[in-house]
Design a protein around this motif. Structure first.
Motif, short mmCIF file in Angstrom:
data_model
loop_
_atom_site.label_atom_id
_atom_site.label_comp_id
_atom_site.label_asym_id
_atom_site.label_seq_id
_atom_site.Cartn_x
_atom_site.Cartn_y
_atom_site.Cartn_z
N ASP A 21 96.82 1.03 55.86
CA ASP A 21 97.98 0.18 56.11
C ASP A 21 97.74 -0.67 57.35
N ARG A 22 96.88 -1.64 57.24
CA ARG A 22 96.53 -2.46 58.39
C ARG A 22 95.80 -3.71 57.92
N ILE A 23 95.53 -4.60 58.87
CA ILE A 23 94.74 -5.79 58.54
C ILE A 23 93.28 -5.38 58.46
N ASN A 24 92.62 -5.86 57.43
CA ASN A 24 91.25 -5.49 57.18
C ASN A 24 90.42 -6.77 57.18
N ILE A 25 89.52 -6.87 58.11
CA ILE A 25 88.71 -8.08 58.17
C ILE A 25 87.25 -7.74 57.90
N GLU A 26 86.72 -8.36 56.87
CA GLU A 26 85.34 -8.08 56.50
C GLU A 26 84.41 -8.90 57.38
N LEU B 172 87.92 -14.61 64.29
CA LEU B 172 89.04 -14.69 65.23
C LEU B 172 90.19 -15.49 64.62
N ASP B 173 89.82 -16.54 63.92
CA ASP B 173 90.82 -17.38 63.27
C ASP B 173 91.55 -16.59 62.18
N LEU B 174 90.76 -15.86 61.37
CA LEU B 174 91.37 -15.04 60.31
C LEU B 174 92.31 -14.00 60.92
N LEU C 88 88.87 -10.02 70.46
CA LEU C 88 90.04 -9.56 69.69
C LEU C 88 90.99 -8.78 70.59
N MET C 89 90.43 -7.91 71.41
CA MET C 89 91.26 -7.10 72.31
C MET C 89 92.05 -8.01 73.24
N GLU C 90 91.35 -8.98 73.77
CA GLU C 90 91.96 -9.89 74.72
C GLU C 90 93.11 -10.67 74.08
N LYS C 91 92.81 -11.15 72.88
CA LYS C 91 93.76 -11.98 72.17
C LYS C 91 95.04 -11.24 71.81
N PHE C 92 94.89 -9.98 71.44
CA PHE C 92 96.04 -9.28 70.87
C PHE C 92 96.59 -8.14 71.73
N GLU D 293 94.23 -15.54 54.03
CA GLU D 293 94.81 -15.77 55.35
C GLU D 293 96.22 -15.21 55.39
N SER D 294 96.65 -14.70 54.25
CA SER D 294 97.94 -14.05 54.18
C SER D 294 97.77 -12.92 53.18
N ILE D 295 98.28 -11.75 53.52
CA ILE D 295 98.16 -10.64 52.58
C ILE D 295 99.53 -9.99 52.40
N ILE D 296 99.66 -9.32 51.26
CA ILE D 296 100.92 -8.64 50.97
C ILE D 296 101.13 -7.50 51.96
#
Lengths: 613, 225
Positions: A258-263, A293-295, A328-332, A246-249
């Motif tokens: 160089d981005r958030i990667n969600i499996e 969505l939570d992640l 996701l689009m809506e949220k962010f 839930e937290s990455i370096i």
């Protein structure tokens, strides 16, 4: 003292940020507060290794334990490696600059065969004896996992234990065992013995291989009572219950991804016959939309990244992709976060999702066609047609995209010149489709990036028995491709066959390849995946020194009854299924996605395996 | 808001682009009302007072960031230190309005602390008075475009040393010009000084300690204009 010395080296190397550590969200624990100090090594440079999702998951999982810590190390680039040798600095972890040899456990991820020499380089720089049998409790237990662990034999001499399959649970189990063994004061050998009894763990020193005169494997057996004959891969049944960071370096320097990667899901059921990942990561398991969505929310808050990637082998197959993409689009949207879908399948509900994506930013589209004709795509069971591609790019061009990437392989089983010509034909059709799009709709600057890589037969695929094309055959085909790919608007790239040839040797190599690997490393081979470092001559010299013929591994057709070096591993899919698929391939018969009906691949043998989707 | 932050020793090798990216991501994490530029690809409205070369740490670097809403200096300080690694800790925040001079334009001088150890340290430290007594100190100033011989004496506003015999260590304080037409890099200053002294210390560590503007001809920290 060592810390200052390292500091001094950083003034003298390219990209010192590779060795700096101290990034946002990196975990610093007091080494005296834990029982097991784990160091995770990625055998390539920082910017490649930090992009790897699996390492991030394991880093998080280990550090969540109170009794363990996990630090990171990457392969130092050649300038740093040479400097470390000349200045007498051992390989050190990024978090606390502790020598890698001082940790209790060293985990190495095997993502790519051509990083194997880097593993030897890492062991050497860390001053850990190269061979498993020379290590004592003064050295870490060396464990390796990842896709290449499905044929561990070429590394058998250097690794104490392999972890096969999903690492989330297995990593914790191995830590438990090592912790208990250290507490009880048992021998290192006893510790390895106990590790070998864990599911998915293979301890090569507890097995013996014998060979026929022709070099093929004659027998492969455990040398001790109680050591399993078959190593069954690990599987995480429910991804929603599996740990996910839930937290990455957040690195200082720019890394490859160089981005958030969600499996979003693991595994793939399409059954492409060349694809090892599609076979070994079965069954398909999805994360729920709520969980994702939570992640996403937590990771956005924790990292400040401006882009999210939904990753998996086949994100387009995620059941709720349109809903997830939309939410996701809506949220962010307000936070100006772009959503990219890299391995998007063209035959999925593409259009709707694309319209969502472009609201924020336009990314380039990628189509993995793999083969040029429908016949060959049927052979490899790549369920994509020319119509799928054309209808998809038609929509994309009209929607304002102008950059398209097309991926192909050449050297596939049963391939003819006609199949190669089909590659040019498809690329040409994409170009024509762009110019057929009304000028007021299409974006300027068409870029069709077409790349062709040399096919490498992999273990646990229906093509595991097939010969790879020889370097000469590849070169011939490459010449032909270069000629026919001179199309306006198309940029054509190809891969060097020499590297693919060696990749094939290791992919299906046996224990004898370990000697070749060591010889090559002693001749100075490292970073073989980097074209500026790769030396084919040295590799050929290494084969010669060991009296091993590379063609035996790369270019030989295996018989159905040959004992394969990886056959002792139960990867979920059975050898019988793989052979059946091979037979269908030779007749260009497609096999439907198993979601549309069970194909009997073998996963059903595991309770609940096929229900998590 | 103006952030005063350190570029700590362990991150001294960060170049401007890395630092920019790191700060942008930290600002996005901070939850502060950050202003974005308008246009096709919006980005955070921010500017550094001065790019600090890779390899040199800094005690009081400055970053100007646009805000869209009211907030307090304390809230900004807390928020930023929550999202930055300790090596980039913020030591001060000042909220200023649009009339505040642009940091880059107001910058006139920079102050450095230069620590010398071993070798010719004593000789170098001892040569400072003589060095400064010269009417003219010619040195080759390299910029991206040209190499010219310039009189750097005019660019040195302060240069003192405290020498510690027992450690064979000298700490120099140097305040030099930092404007586009006449910036004196600390490396060039040291090169000239060592040449004058005819000695070379074993180690030389440079650290930027202040970015200064001028008020009535007197140096004032840029954040206090």
């Amino acid at each position: 003292m060592l810390k200052e010395k390292i500091d001094g080296l950083l003034d003298r190397v390219q990209k010192p940020a590779r060795y700096m550590g101290g990034e946002m969200n990196c975990v610093l624990k007091d080494p005296d507060s834990v029982a097991i100090r784990y160091v995770f090594a990625f055998p390539d440079v920082y910017e490649v290794g930090m992009s790897h999702l699996g390492s991030r998951i394991l880093y998080d999982i280990i550090n969540k334990r109170e009794d363990a810590l996990c630090e990171r190390v990457f392969m130092p680039w050649v300038d740093m490696a040479d400097l470390m040798r000349s200045e007498d600095v051992p390989l050190f972890s990024l978090e606390t600059r502790t020598p890698v040899g001082d940790f209790d456990m060293l985990g190495i991820t095997l993502q790519y065969e051509m990083s194997y020499t880097n593993i030897l380089e890492i062991l050497n720089l860390a001053r850990i004896p190269m061979h498993s049998e020379d290590r004592t409790w003064d050295h870490p237990i060396v464990i390796a996992g990842g896709p290449c662990a499905f044929n561990p034999e070429p590394l058998h001499h250097f690794i104490d234990a392999f972890s096969i399959g999903d690492g989330e649970i297995s990593t914790l189990e191995t830590i438990d065992v090592v912790k208990a063994c250290k507490a009880e004061g048992v021998s290192r050998q006893e510790c390895l013995r106990r590790l070998s009894k864990l599911r998915g763990v293979y301890v090569p020193s507890l097995y013996e291989a014998t060979y026929h005169e022709d070099g093929t494997l004659a027998s492969f057996e455990p040398t001790e009572e109680g050591v399993p004959r078959t190593v069954v891969k690990n599987m995480v049944a429910d991804l929603d219950k599996a740990e996910y960071p839930e937290s990455i370096i957040v690195p200082f320097m720019e890394i490859v991804h160089d981005r958030i990667n969600i499996e979003v899901l693991r595994g793939c059921t399409r059954g492409c016959r060349f694809c090892q990942a599609g076979m070994i990561y079965r069954p398909v398991r999805e994360r729920s939309v709520e969980h994702l969505l939570d992640l996403a929310q937590k990771l956005v808050d924790e990292t400040g990244y401006e882009e999210i990637t939904l990753s998996s082998l086949s994100t387009g197959d995620y059941t709720c992709l349109p809903q997830l993409a939309h939410e996701l689009m809506e949220k962010f949207a307000e936070k100006r976060i772009a959503l990219s879908l890299p391995s998007l399948r063209l035959d999925s509900q593409l259009k709707e999702t694309l319209e969502e994506t472009q609201k924020v930013r336009k990314t380039s589209l990628t189509y993995a066609m793999e083969a040029g004709t429908q016949r060959l795509r049927d052979v490899i069971n790549k369920g994509i047609t020319e119509e799928d591609l054309i209808s998809s790019v038609t929509d994309a061009f009209a929607g304002g995209w102008s950059s398209v990437k097309l991926y192909f392989m050449f050297g596939l089983p049963t391939e003819t010149t006609e199949d190669l010509d089909g590659i040019a034909d498809l690329a040409g059709k994409v170009v024509r489709q762009y110019f057929a799009t009304p000028k007021n709709l299409r974006a300027k600057g068409l870029r069709v990036n077409c790349s062709a890589s040399c096919f490498v037969p992999k273990p646990f695929t229906p093509f595991q028995w097939e010969p790879q094309d020889t370097i000469e055959q590849f070169t011939e085909k490459q010449k032909h491709l270069c000629q026919i790919m001179r199309i306006k608007g198309v940029e054509f790239n190809w891969h060097e066959p020499h590297v693919s040839f060696l990749e094939a040797c290791f992919a299906r190599g046996d224990r004898k390849m370990a000697d070749v690997l060591e010889a090559a490393w002693r001749l100075g081979c490292r970073f073989d995946g980097w074209s500026d470092q790769f030396s084919f001559e040295k590799w050929m010299q290494a084969f010669e020194q060991c009296g091993v013929d590379p063609a035996f591994y790369a270019n030989r057709r295996r018989e159905k009854d040959e004992l394969l070096p990886w056959a002792f591993i139960d990867a979920g899919v059975t050898q019988a299924y793989l052979w059946r698929e091979r037979e269908r391939a030779m007749q260009a018969q497609v096999t439907p996605d198993c979601r549309k009906g069970c194909q009997g691949c073998g996963l059903k043998r595991f309770e609940g395996a096929c229900e998590g989707r | 808001m103006i952030l005063q932050f350190q570029k700590g020793d362990i991150v001294r090798h960060l170049g401007l682009l890395d630092l920019q990216r790191t700060m942008q991501r930290a600002l996005r994490r901070s939850g502060l009302p950050i202003a974005y530029s308008k246009g096709f690809s919006p980005h955070i409205v921010m500017s550094f007072a001065s790019a600090l070369s890779s390899g040199i740490p800094g005690d009081a670097e400055l970053l100007d960031v646009g805000l869209t809403d009211e907030t307090t200096e304390e809230a900004c300080l807390t928020a930023m230190n929550r999202v930055l690694p300790p090596s980039l800790a913020v030591s001060r925040v000042r909220l200023v309005d649009d009339r505040y001079p642009k940091l880059g334009a107001a910058l006139q001088q920079a102050q450095y602390r230069i620590t010398l150890r071993g070798g010719g340290t004593k000789a170098v430290a001892g040569a400072i008075d003589g060095f400064l007594a010269q009417q003219e100190i010619m040195a080759l100033r390299k910029t991206k475009k040209s190499e010219t011989m310039v009189n750097i004496r005019l660019m040195i506003h302060e240069l003192t040393a405290a020498y510690d015999e027992t450690q064979d260590c000298a700490v120099l304080t140097a305040r030099v010009s930092f404007v586009e037409a006449a910036t004196l890099k600390p490396e060039l200053l040291m090169e000239s000084l060592c040449a004058f002294a005819g000695a070379q210390p074993e180690r030389c560590e440079i650290r930027r300690t202040a970015l200064l503007g001028l008020v009535d001809g007197k140096p004032v920290p840029l954040i206090d204009l």
